[in-house]
Design a protein around this motif. Structure first.
Motif, PDB file in Angstrom:
ATOM      1  N   SER A 171     -12.787  -5.426   6.805  1.00  0.00           N
ATOM      2  CA  SER A 171     -11.336  -5.258   6.711  1.00  0.00           C
ATOM      3  C   SER A 171     -11.011  -3.815   6.352  1.00  0.00           C
ATOM      4  CB  SER A 171     -10.782  -6.198   5.631  1.00  0.00           C
ATOM      5  OG  SER A 171      -9.506  -5.791   5.211  1.00  0.00           O
ATOM      6  N   SER A 172     -10.160  -3.178   7.129  1.00  0.00           N
ATOM      7  CA  SER A 172      -9.808  -1.782   6.840  1.00  0.00           C
ATOM      8  C   SER A 172      -9.050  -1.668   5.511  1.00  0.00           C
ATOM      9  CB  SER A 172      -8.996  -1.180   7.986  1.00  0.00           C
ATOM     10  OG  SER A 172      -7.809  -1.905   8.190  1.00  0.00           O
ATOM     11  N   GLU A 173      -8.247  -2.679   5.174  1.00  0.00           N
ATOM     12  CA  GLU A 173      -7.529  -2.655   3.895  1.00  0.00           C
ATOM     13  C   GLU A 173      -8.514  -2.730   2.727  1.00  0.00           C
ATOM     14  OE1 GLU A 173      -6.689  -5.119   6.245  1.00  0.00           O
ATOM     15  OE2 GLU A 173      -5.064  -3.950   7.111  1.00  0.00           O
ATOM     16  N   GLN A 174      -9.516  -3.578   2.858  1.00  0.00           N
ATOM     17  CA  GLN A 174     -10.506  -3.705   1.787  1.00  0.00           C
ATOM     18  C   GLN A 174     -11.406  -2.480   1.714  1.00  0.00           C
ATOM     19  OE1 GLN A 174     -10.153  -5.588  -0.514  1.00  0.00           O
ATOM     20  NE2 GLN A 174      -9.418  -7.591   0.115  1.00  0.00           N
ATOM     21  N   THR A 175     -11.676  -1.859   2.860  1.00  0.00           N
ATOM     22  CA  THR A 175     -12.451  -0.614   2.854  1.00  0.00           C
ATOM     23  C   THR A 175     -11.704   0.445   2.063  1.00  0.00           C
ATOM     24  OG1 THR A 175     -13.451  -1.116   4.987  1.00  0.00           O
ATOM     25  CG2 THR A 175     -13.502   1.174   4.288  1.00  0.00           C
ATOM     26  N   GLN A 176     -10.401   0.564   2.305  1.00  0.00           N
ATOM     27  CA  GLN A 176      -9.586   1.546   1.580  1.00  0.00           C
ATOM     28  C   GLN A 176      -9.530   1.213   0.093  1.00  0.00           C
ATOM     29  OE1 GLN A 176      -8.458   4.417   2.556  1.00  0.00           O
ATOM     30  NE2 GLN A 176      -7.540   4.825   0.567  1.00  0.00           N
ATOM     31  N   ARG A 177      -9.388  -0.055  -0.216  1.00  0.00           N
ATOM     32  CA  ARG A 177      -9.345  -0.486  -1.622  1.00  0.00           C
ATOM     33  C   ARG A 177     -10.660  -0.143  -2.318  1.00  0.00           C
ATOM     34  NH1 ARG A 177      -9.605  -6.623  -3.693  1.00  0.00           N
ATOM     35  NH2 ARG A 177      -9.321  -6.221  -5.897  1.00  0.00           N
ATOM     36  N   LEU A 178     -11.771  -0.402  -1.656  1.00  0.00           N
ATOM     37  CA  LEU A 178     -13.077  -0.114  -2.245  1.00  0.00           C
ATOM     38  C   LEU A 178     -13.271   1.390  -2.438  1.00  0.00           C
ATOM     39  CD1 LEU A 178     -15.733  -1.316  -3.256  1.00  0.00           C
ATOM     40  CD2 LEU A 178     -16.598  -1.149  -0.910  1.00  0.00           C
ATOM     41  N   ARG A 179     -12.842   2.181  -1.469  1.00  0.00           N
ATOM     42  CA  ARG A 179     -12.923   3.644  -1.616  1.00  0.00           C
ATOM     43  C   ARG A 179     -12.110   4.124  -2.816  1.00  0.00           C
ATOM     44  NH1 ARG A 179     -15.400   6.444   2.388  1.00  0.00           N
ATOM     45  NH2 ARG A 179     -15.641   5.390   4.374  1.00  0.00           N
TER      46      ARG A 179
END
Length: 150
Positions: free
Chosen positions: A56-64
């Motif tokens: 998920s791109s949203e979760q990737t951003q959140r993790l970053r």
């Protein structure tokens, strides 16, 4: 402590210097405060890209944001401690439990005797989570330890 040039992430643990001697700052003619300086006590670079296994791109951003932005060297050391680092595990666990990550090919080994090849797979986010847990468990009682990621 391994090094991997293909990893976009490096975990470094620091603690205030514990010098046995006193040092003079010749610019200010005052004794140097050793706790102002930090020394590296551990570093690790994961093999591959742990963000690459998040689907998920949203979760990737959140993790970053949780990893990079909250643990950059610009943030004061007291706000980058082991207890704050342990909170990243909760974010990773949410991503894992929501099936927003996947396994990926790590490397392909040579041919077997029957012409079959062996493909090793790794869940890079899960591997990162396990290593963060190990870091937190190992360094939790080290005085004034703090974490940076870049």
């Amino acid at each position: 402590m391994s090094s991997n040039s293909s990893s976009p992430l490096k975990v470094v643990l620091w603690q205030p210097c514990r010098w046995g001697k006193k040092y003079l700052d010749t610019n200010t003619n005052a004794l140097v405060e050793p706790t102002f300086y930090q020394e590296e006590i551990y570093s690790w670079e994961p093999f591959g890209d742990p963000f690459g296994s998040v689907t998920s791109s949203e979760q990737t951003q959140r993790l970053r944001e949780e990893l990079i932005e909250k643990f950059t060297l610009v943030i004061k050391p007291e706000k980058r401690g082991i207890y704050q680092f342990k909170q990243v595990i909760q974010v990773i666990d949410e991503i894992l439990s929501n099936n927003e990550s996947s396994w990926s090919d790590l490397e392909e080994l040579g041919r077997l005797s029957n012409s079959d090849s062996v493909n090793l797979r790794q869940h890079q986010l899960l591997a990162l989570r396990q290593h963060i847990q190990w870091v937190c468990d190992t360094f939790v009682n080290v005085p004034d330890v703090n974490v940076s990621l870049h």
